[in-house]
Design a protein around this motif. Structure first.
Motif, PDB file in Angstrom:
ATOM      1  N   ARG A  74       0.450  -1.112  -0.090  1.00  0.00           N
ATOM      2  CA  ARG A  74       0.068   0.017  -0.080  1.00  0.00           C
ATOM      3  C   ARG A  74       1.213   0.951   0.102  1.00  0.00           C
ATOM      4  N   ALA A  75       1.495   0.976   1.102  1.00  0.00           N
ATOM      5  CA  ALA A  75       3.339   2.559   0.748  1.00  0.00           C
ATOM      6  C   ALA A  75       3.204   2.822   0.343  1.00  0.00           C
ATOM      7  N   ALA A  76       3.684   1.528  -1.056  1.00  0.00           N
ATOM      8  CA  ALA A  76       4.878   1.298  -2.399  1.00  0.00           C
ATOM      9  C   ALA A  76       4.705   1.854  -3.528  1.00  0.00           C
ATOM     10  N   ARG A  77       3.164   1.409  -3.348  1.00  0.00           N
ATOM     11  CA  ARG A  77       1.819   2.018  -4.682  1.00  0.00           C
ATOM     12  C   ARG A  77       1.633   3.798  -4.579  1.00  0.00           C
ATOM     13  N   THR A  78       1.518   4.027  -2.744  1.00  0.00           N
ATOM     14  CA  THR A  78       1.254   5.706  -2.776  1.00  0.00           C
ATOM     15  C   THR A  78       2.548   6.383  -3.516  1.00  0.00           C
ATOM     16  N   ALA A  79       3.954   5.605  -3.164  1.00  0.00           N
ATOM     17  CA  ALA A  79       4.850   6.479  -3.094  1.00  0.00           C
ATOM     18  C   ALA A  79       5.316   6.265  -5.025  1.00  0.00           C
ATOM     19  N   LEU A  80       5.376   5.648  -5.401  1.00  0.00           N
ATOM     20  CA  LEU A  80       5.449   5.810  -6.758  1.00  0.00           C
ATOM     21  C   LEU A  80       4.206   6.262  -7.966  1.00  0.00           C
ATOM     22  N   THR A  81       3.222   6.546  -7.267  1.00  0.00           N
ATOM     23  CA  THR A  81       2.267   7.279  -7.956  1.00  0.00           C
ATOM     24  C   THR A  81       2.718   8.513  -7.795  1.00  0.00           C
ATOM     25  N   ARG A  82       3.796   9.234  -6.339  1.00  0.00           N
ATOM     26  CA  ARG A  82       3.980  10.832  -6.128  1.00  0.00           C
ATOM     27  C   ARG A  82       5.401  10.899  -6.915  1.00  0.00           C
ATOM     28  N   ALA A  83       5.982   9.981  -6.623  1.00  0.00           N
ATOM     29  CA  ALA A  83       6.934   9.666  -7.986  1.00  0.00           C
ATOM     30  C   ALA A  83       6.716   9.786  -9.006  1.00  0.00           C
ATOM     31  N   ALA A  84       5.376   9.460 -10.153  1.00  0.00           N
ATOM     32  CA  ALA A  84       5.170   9.071 -10.947  1.00  0.00           C
ATOM     33  C   ALA A  84       5.699   8.198 -12.120  1.00  0.00           C
ATOM     34  N   LEU A  85       5.956   7.446 -11.493  1.00  0.00           N
ATOM     35  CA  LEU A  85       7.064   5.892 -11.749  1.00  0.00           C
ATOM     36  C   LEU A  85       5.119   4.647 -12.150  1.00  0.00           C
ATOM     37  N   THR A  86       6.221   3.725 -12.773  1.00  0.00           N
ATOM     38  CA  THR A  86       5.129   2.282 -12.513  1.00  0.00           C
ATOM     39  C   THR A  86       6.036   1.591 -11.836  1.00  0.00           C
ATOM     40  N   PRO A  87       5.713   0.632 -11.524  1.00  0.00           N
ATOM     41  CA  PRO A  87       6.299  -0.300 -10.929  1.00  0.00           C
ATOM     42  C   PRO A  87       8.149  -1.120 -11.827  1.00  0.00           C
ATOM     43  N   TYR A  88       7.466  -1.095 -12.979  1.00  0.00           N
ATOM     44  CA  TYR A  88       8.626  -1.611 -13.965  1.00  0.00           C
ATOM     45  C   TYR A  88       9.919  -0.515 -13.668  1.00  0.00           C
ATOM     46  N   ASP A  89       9.067   0.751 -13.781  1.00  0.00           N
ATOM     47  CA  ASP A  89      10.366   2.092 -13.688  1.00  0.00           C
ATOM     48  C   ASP A  89      11.836   1.297 -12.954  1.00  0.00           C
ATOM     49  N   VAL A  90      11.331   1.348 -11.762  1.00  0.00           N
ATOM     50  CA  VAL A  90      11.485   0.433 -10.668  1.00  0.00           C
ATOM     51  C   VAL A  90      13.066  -0.757 -11.239  1.00  0.00           C
ATOM     52  N   ASP A  91      14.054  -0.269 -10.550  1.00  0.00           N
ATOM     53  CA  ASP A  91      15.488  -1.858 -10.791  1.00  0.00           C
ATOM     54  C   ASP A  91      16.106  -2.770  -9.824  1.00  0.00           C
ATOM     55  N   VAL A 188      10.000   4.533   0.159  1.00  0.00           N
ATOM     56  CA  VAL A 188      10.518   5.509   0.168  1.00  0.00           C
ATOM     57  C   VAL A 188      10.907   5.493  -1.604  1.00  0.00           C
ATOM     58  N   VAL A 189      10.808   6.443  -2.453  1.00  0.00           N
ATOM     59  CA  VAL A 189      12.051   5.629  -4.377  1.00  0.00           C
ATOM     60  C   VAL A 189      12.724   6.823  -3.818  1.00  0.00           C
ATOM     61  N   LEU A 190      14.121   5.730  -3.906  1.00  0.00           N
ATOM     62  CA  LEU A 190      15.969   6.532  -4.562  1.00  0.00           C
ATOM     63  C   LEU A 190      16.184   7.256  -5.815  1.00  0.00           C
ATOM     64  N   GLU A 191      17.020   7.513  -6.108  1.00  0.00           N
ATOM     65  CA  GLU A 191      17.030   7.936  -7.120  1.00  0.00           C
ATOM     66  C   GLU A 191      18.275   9.125  -8.130  1.00  0.00           C
ATOM     67  N   GLY A 192      19.079   9.390  -8.619  1.00  0.00           N
ATOM     68  CA  GLY A 192      19.753  10.521  -8.520  1.00  0.00           C
ATOM     69  C   GLY A 192      18.959  11.581  -8.572  1.00  0.00           C
ATOM     70  N   VAL A 193      20.432  12.609  -8.067  1.00  0.00           N
ATOM     71  CA  VAL A 193      19.521  13.608  -7.599  1.00  0.00           C
ATOM     72  C   VAL A 193      20.605  14.705  -8.990  1.00  0.00           C
ATOM     73  N   GLU A 194      20.387  15.955  -8.865  1.00  0.00           N
ATOM     74  CA  GLU A 194      21.579  17.228  -8.609  1.00  0.00           C
ATOM     75  C   GLU A 194      21.815  17.676  -7.523  1.00  0.00           C
ATOM     76  N   ARG A 195      21.293  17.908  -7.046  1.00  0.00           N
ATOM     77  CA  ARG A 195      21.704  18.708  -5.625  1.00  0.00           C
ATOM     78  C   ARG A 195      20.862  17.881  -4.759  1.00  0.00           C
ATOM     79  N   GLY A 196      21.826  17.904  -3.411  1.00  0.00           N
ATOM     80  CA  GLY A 196      21.216  17.586  -2.268  1.00  0.00           C
ATOM     81  C   GLY A 196      21.241  16.174  -2.080  1.00  0.00           C
ATOM     82  N   GLY A 197      20.216  15.840  -1.758  1.00  0.00           N
ATOM     83  CA  GLY A 197      20.380  14.021  -2.177  1.00  0.00           C
ATOM     84  C   GLY A 197      21.053  13.598  -0.289  1.00  0.00           C
ATOM     85  N   ILE A 198      21.191  12.102   0.045  1.00  0.00           N
ATOM     86  CA  ILE A 198      21.530  12.025   1.296  1.00  0.00           C
ATOM     87  C   ILE A 198      23.301  12.077   0.893  1.00  0.00           C
TER      88      ILE A 198
END
Length: 342
Positions: A74-91, A188-198
């Motif tokens: 349930r949390a994953a589906r919401t996070a993917l929607t908020r990231a504008a991603l589909t499950p197949y976008d995640v590797d 949470v969804v993690l991906e490369g970012v231009e600034r900030g991040g972990i």
């Protein structure tokens, strides 16, 4: 062990780009829980003992047919929607939780089957630090070029490991810390970012204290038998261990990064009980107004604690805002993670 990509000049930055959480609908008050325990055991407790000792007024509990994977999905589906991603976008899909659906296979596969993706899927388990460990692992995989977009999920159902009908005072004491537990999921969804991040991760582990608390069944030591499927631990002893370990990991983080408490928009801390949180604030000097307090309303959410807290404040964050994660986990381990919103 710590990682500071900004200091080392790395070009790869990894950030959290979407957050979500999931709470079961059923709320269980401490008063109702105490009534259930006393009725089932025949033991007599002074009125409002659970609430007075823990500061926890209520917690959430999964219902019939709901599992750790249910909350994670349930949390994953919401996070993917908020990231504008589909499950197949995640590797990369990491299920990072103290709870799992079963011993084998990894619960990550159950989550993935529900989502419908084909990502590399695995579990990470380290008590209440599991979710932060999972985020750190996913970050490392992206930095190493092994993944581009990662989904880290947790589903915690510790209410299933609580002894609700203790046979006597000793069993009540052994399992009392379990009465703090509440159920929840986060992603949470993690991906490369231009600034900030972990920006920084640090860990400290004191494994000589592994036996202080836990659920000791289901492995090769106690493969069968209900007795070892309940959470056992002395809350006072757990607190004493963390106080003994001290605040060195927090001191190192501040010295290394040059950041003070006021440089963080929010400080997310694992919360077991209200008295323990108050003691933590006293020991560290963290300003209480920086905290996201969830324990009175939701109880001890195990590794989902920081994910639920982050979801509550994420929508109000602006670019450049920093958040400090402070994880405390049985075993025992302490973790810090500094994240800056891109």
């Amino acid at each position: 062990m710590h990682t500071d990509h900004a200091a080392r000049g790395r070009t790869v930055r990894v950030g959290i780009t979407a957050v979500a959480s999931c709470l079961p609908e059923s709320a269980v008050t401490s008063r109702r829980l105490q009534e259930h325990i006393t009725a089932a055991s025949g033991l007599s407790l002074p009125a409002r003992t659970l609430e007075r000792v823990t500061g926890i007024v209520s917690r959430r509990a999964v219902g019939e047919g709901e599992y750790a994977s249910t909350l994670a999905v349930r949390a994953a589906r919401t996070a993917l929607t908020r990231a504008a991603l589909t499950p197949y976008d995640v590797d990369l899909l990491v299920f990072a939780s103290a709870t799992r659906d079963m011993v084998e296979p990894a619960t990550a596969h159950v989550v993935q089957a529900e989502l419908g993706s084909r990502a590399h899927a695995l579990d990470v388990t380290n008590a209440c630090n599991s979710f932060v460990n999972g985020i750190d692992l996913a970050r490392s995989m992206i930095v190493a070029g092994r993944a581009r977009k990662a989904l880290v999920v947790t589903g915690e159902t510790p209410s299933r490991a609580v002894r609700y009908a203790p046979s006597g005072a000793q069993q009540l004491r052994d399992g009392f810390a379990g009465y703090t537990f509440g159920d929840a999921g986060a992603a949470v969804v993690l991906e490369g970012v231009e600034r900030g991040g972990i920006l920084d991760v640090d860990t400290e582990t004191h494994s000589e204290h592994w036996a202080v608390g836990g659920i000791f069944g289901g492995g090769s030591r106690h493969p069968r038998g209900d007795e070892h499927t309940y959470f056992r631990g002395d809350g006072t002893e757990l607190r004493e261990v963390f106080e003994k370990v001290g605040t060195s990991v927090l001191d190192r983080m501040r010295e290394r990064t040059g950041l003070d408490w006021t440089d963080f928009r929010h400080i997310l801390v694992h919360q077991v009980t209200v008295p323990y949180l108050e003691r933590f604030v006293e020991l560290t000097g963290i300003p209480r107004e920086r905290l996201v307090v969830t324990v009175p309303e939701l109880g001890n959410l195990a590794s989902a604690t920081l994910g639920v807290q982050l979801d509550r404040v994420h929508g109000g964050l602006r670019s450049g805002d920093r958040v400090l994660f402070v994880g405390l986990g049985g075993g025992v381990s302490i973790m810090t993670m500094v994240w800056e919103k891109a």
